[in-house]
Design a protein around this motif. Structure first.
Motif, PDB file in Angstrom:
ATOM      1  N   ALA A  52      11.916  -0.410   0.623  1.00  0.00           N
ATOM      2  CA  ALA A  52      11.386   0.110  -0.642  1.00  0.00           C
ATOM      3  C   ALA A  52      11.193   1.617  -0.505  1.00  0.00           C
ATOM      4  O   ALA A  52      10.938   2.115   0.598  1.00  0.00           O
ATOM      5  CB  ALA A  52      10.062  -0.560  -1.004  1.00  0.00           C
ATOM      6  N   PRO A  53      11.295   2.360  -1.594  1.00  0.00           N
ATOM      7  CA  PRO A  53      10.951   3.785  -1.560  1.00  0.00           C
ATOM      8  C   PRO A  53       9.438   3.961  -1.425  1.00  0.00           C
ATOM      9  O   PRO A  53       8.659   3.185  -1.985  1.00  0.00           O
ATOM     10  CB  PRO A  53      11.457   4.310  -2.907  1.00  0.00           C
ATOM     11  N   ALA A  54       9.024   4.993  -0.683  1.00  0.00           N
ATOM     12  CA  ALA A  54       7.596   5.253  -0.488  1.00  0.00           C
ATOM     13  C   ALA A  54       7.023   6.026  -1.666  1.00  0.00           C
ATOM     14  O   ALA A  54       7.743   6.632  -2.464  1.00  0.00           O
ATOM     15  CB  ALA A  54       7.385   6.037   0.805  1.00  0.00           C
ATOM     16  N   LYS A  55       5.706   5.995  -1.763  1.00  0.00           N
ATOM     17  CA  LYS A  55       5.008   6.770  -2.781  1.00  0.00           C
ATOM     18  C   LYS A  55       5.258   8.254  -2.588  1.00  0.00           C
ATOM     19  O   LYS A  55       5.674   8.703  -1.514  1.00  0.00           O
ATOM     20  CB  LYS A  55       3.506   6.499  -2.692  1.00  0.00           C
ATOM     21  N   GLY A 111       9.263  -1.984   5.328  1.00  0.00           N
ATOM     22  CA  GLY A 111       7.916  -2.489   5.564  1.00  0.00           C
ATOM     23  C   GLY A 111       7.939  -3.899   6.094  1.00  0.00           C
ATOM     24  O   GLY A 111       8.976  -4.573   6.119  1.00  0.00           O
ATOM     25  N   VAL A 112       6.756  -4.382   6.514  1.00  0.00           N
ATOM     26  CA  VAL A 112       6.604  -5.730   7.045  1.00  0.00           C
ATOM     27  C   VAL A 112       5.386  -6.374   6.390  1.00  0.00           C
ATOM     28  O   VAL A 112       4.339  -5.734   6.242  1.00  0.00           O
ATOM     29  CB  VAL A 112       6.407  -5.731   8.574  1.00  0.00           C
ATOM     30  N   PRO A 163       0.790  -1.239   0.000  1.00  0.00           N
ATOM     31  CA  PRO A 163       0.000   0.000   0.000  1.00  0.00           C
ATOM     32  C   PRO A 163       0.819   1.284   0.000  1.00  0.00           C
ATOM     33  O   PRO A 163       0.440   2.261  -0.655  1.00  0.00           O
ATOM     34  CB  PRO A 163      -0.834  -0.120   1.280  1.00  0.00           C
ATOM     35  N   TRP A 164       1.938   1.299   0.706  1.00  0.00           N
ATOM     36  CA  TRP A 164       2.701   2.543   0.878  1.00  0.00           C
ATOM     37  C   TRP A 164       3.858   2.685  -0.103  1.00  0.00           C
ATOM     38  O   TRP A 164       4.467   3.758  -0.201  1.00  0.00           O
ATOM     39  CB  TRP A 164       3.243   2.631   2.304  1.00  0.00           C
ATOM     40  N   PRO A 177      -0.148  -1.792   6.191  1.00  0.00           N
ATOM     41  CA  PRO A 177      -0.517  -0.578   5.443  1.00  0.00           C
ATOM     42  C   PRO A 177       0.538   0.512   5.469  1.00  0.00           C
ATOM     43  O   PRO A 177       0.573   1.348   4.565  1.00  0.00           O
ATOM     44  CB  PRO A 177      -1.806  -0.118   6.127  1.00  0.00           C
ATOM     45  N   LEU A 178       1.418   0.512   6.487  1.00  0.00           N
ATOM     46  CA  LEU A 178       2.452   1.540   6.613  1.00  0.00           C
ATOM     47  C   LEU A 178       3.798   0.907   6.943  1.00  0.00           C
ATOM     48  O   LEU A 178       3.847  -0.167   7.552  1.00  0.00           O
ATOM     49  CB  LEU A 178       2.081   2.546   7.709  1.00  0.00           C
ATOM     50  N   PRO A 179       4.897   1.557   6.586  1.00  0.00           N
ATOM     51  CA  PRO A 179       6.214   1.054   6.972  1.00  0.00           C
ATOM     52  C   PRO A 179       6.459   1.282   8.462  1.00  0.00           C
ATOM     53  O   PRO A 179       5.675   1.953   9.139  1.00  0.00           O
ATOM     54  CB  PRO A 179       7.171   1.882   6.109  1.00  0.00           C
ATOM     55  N   ILE A 180       7.571   0.739   8.964  1.00  0.00           N
ATOM     56  CA  ILE A 180       7.925   0.905  10.371  1.00  0.00           C
ATOM     57  C   ILE A 180       8.356   2.345  10.620  1.00  0.00           C
ATOM     58  O   ILE A 180       9.299   2.838   9.980  1.00  0.00           O
ATOM     59  CB  ILE A 180       9.055  -0.058  10.779  1.00  0.00           C
ATOM     60  N   ALA A 181       7.691   3.020  11.513  1.00  0.00           N
ATOM     61  CA  ALA A 181       8.048   4.403  11.847  1.00  0.00           C
ATOM     62  C   ALA A 181       9.411   4.436  12.538  1.00  0.00           C
ATOM     63  O   ALA A 181       9.709   3.608  13.396  1.00  0.00           O
ATOM     64  CB  ALA A 181       6.983   5.010  12.761  1.00  0.00           C
ATOM     65  N   GLY A 182      10.236   5.399  12.131  1.00  0.00           N
ATOM     66  CA  GLY A 182      11.535   5.582  12.772  1.00  0.00           C
ATOM     67  C   GLY A 182      12.700   4.947  12.052  1.00  0.00           C
ATOM     68  O   GLY A 182      13.847   5.133  12.449  1.00  0.00           O
TER      69      GLY A 182
END
Length: 446
Positions: free
Chosen positions: A120-123, A133-134, A93-94, A148-153
């Motif tokens: 991966a690079p984000a949108k 991401g996971v 998704p991201w 839905p989102l990558p790991i923050a930080g």
């Protein structure tokens, strides 16, 4: 029940079709790199990145191009099953679905769930650079569901995850330097602030962290450009987040000049192994790589002996399989060489060329089963005709077959009865007798 049996039979046939029998490189029908290898339920799972050639509008020409991930499994380090694509850039998704930059991943199990980590690079509008991401699954081969989102930080590449003996999870990554942090029990969030890991060379690119523990020592392995190309190095600590102490070179720079390397280290059935990559299947373009493996050994003080790359690699080859003698253990100094069968399609593999009397090549660890072989088959061709002697190597060399390769212009399988019947584990030697050029694809016993 009838439908279930049909489905089960179909699944078995699919897995058999996707079964790859290989030495080094381990996977020979596609490009693979950056191997993360795990042992789950007494099976080995290989999670590599997947190089593909860039095409107009799909990736950057002359650079790494990766759009998805496969997973492979093996019970014996020799036969590998391709379970297909588990994560793709257009289903995260991201992630930017046009980046073609799904670089080195990792996977780990916790409480019956499998967590696959990937950069991966984000949108557009998301974080700049790379995120991690996971994707989560109930089985080591998926299906994996991306979060839905990558790991923050985390901003970086090459994630590596380990769970310590006390149950605490850690994640490591590269961003110019090597970094690490604790993970929450859900394996999806950081439980501590990232820290820069200490104890590594100050100069030169460092990436691809991979940590493992043995006898209370934590080993951090990583690729490092000490000169012009990457070599594998390692450092040691008594703590998962260091500080680490530089301990030496794990593997020298590739003799072929492949600019990158990337590693993982596992123990399987009381033997340690180093998985890495080279440019075997694309020697003219080192952005299309191939995963390899060799045995790894420790000194008494806990330091690691430098691993010397081999073509033979690891695992035992059944005598009834097609034995690719071009993945040799040793060979004569002259009179024998290895070339691609088809330079336009390198996935067809290699051939062994004998062009001098008494030239020879050796292939180790061939297992002859309880039903002893009675014949040898050789896929070969010779414009001049020639004779091959096939021997087993114990204390002395013992000829088990003399195979005449007829004069001709095409590959053909020559079948010959054995002089004697080998049993158990043997090293095989193939040698020319007399003059003539002979090219060999494989040999097999049945």
């Amino acid at each position: 029940m009838k439908d279930f049996k049909k489905c089960a039979a179909l699944m078995v046939s699919i897995l058999w079709f996707n079964c790859l029998m290989a030495q080094n490189p381990l996977i020979q029908n596609q490009f693979t790199a950056d191997p993360s290898v795990r042992v789950f339920n007494n099976m080995i799972y290989l999670y590599p990145s997947h190089d593909i050639p860039a095409t107009p509008g799909h990736g950057r020409a002359g650079w790494f191009c990766m759009q998805d991930y496969h997973v492979f499994s093996s019970s014996n380090l020799t036969d590998w099953v391709d379970h297909g694509v588990i994560v793709s850039q257009n289903k995260v998704p991201w992630a930017d679905s046009a980046a073609y930059s799904m670089w080195a991943p990792d996977c780990i199990e916790r409480a019956g769930k499998y967590y696959f980590y990937f950069p991966a690079p984000a949108k557009s509008g998301g974080p700049k650079g790379f995120s991690v991401g996971v994707a989560v699954a109930d089985k080591p081969y998926g299906p994996f569901v991306p979060q839905p989102l990558p790991i923050a930080g985390i901003h970086g590449i090459d994630p590596n995850v380990q769970i310590d003996k006390d149950g605490q999870g850690y994640i490591y990554w590269a961003q110019g330097n090597l970094y690490g942090a604790k993970l929450k029990a859900n394996m999806l969030e950081l439980a501590s602030e990232p820290v820069k890991l200490e104890g590594f060379p100050d100069k030169g690119l460092k990436e691809g962290p991979y940590l493992f523990e043995r006898k209370g020592i934590y080993y951090m392995t990583y690729p490092h450009v000490a000169d012009k190309t990457e070599r594998l190095e390692y450092a040691m600590s008594d703590n998962p987040l260091g500080p680490f102490k530089y301990a030496g070179v794990l593997m020298d720079e590739s003799a072929s000049g492949c600019w990158t390397n990337h590693q993982s280290v596992i123990e399987f059935k009381n033997q340690w192994y180093l998985f890495y990559h080279n440019d075997d299947l694309s020697p003219a373009f080192d952005k299309n790589r191939a995963v390899r493996a060799d045995s790894l050994f420790f000194n008494e003080d806990g330091t690691i002996r430098k691993v010397i790359p081999t073509l033979r690699g690891i695992g035992v080859t059944a005598s009834s399989k097609k034995i690719q003698i071009d993945r040799y253990s040793a060979k004569s100094e002259d009179g024998v060489g290895v070339e691609f069968i088809d330079t336009l399609n390198k996935f067809k593999g290699w051939k062994t060329i004998f062009n001098k009397t008494n030239s020879w090549i050796k292939y180790n660890s061939v297992l002859f089963g309880k039903q002893t072989a009675g014949y040898v088959s050789v896929n070969a061709w010779s414009a001049t005709g020639g004779t091959l002697l096939i021997s087993t190597e114990d204390n002395l060399r013992k000829v088990i077959a003399r195979v005449a390769i007829p004069k001709g212009n095409n590959w053909s399988v020559v079948k010959k009865a054995l002089i004697s019947m080998p049993t158990g584990m043997k090293n095989i030697i193939v040698q020319t007798e007399g003059s003539g050029r002979v090219e060999v694809d494989w040999i097999s016993f049945n």
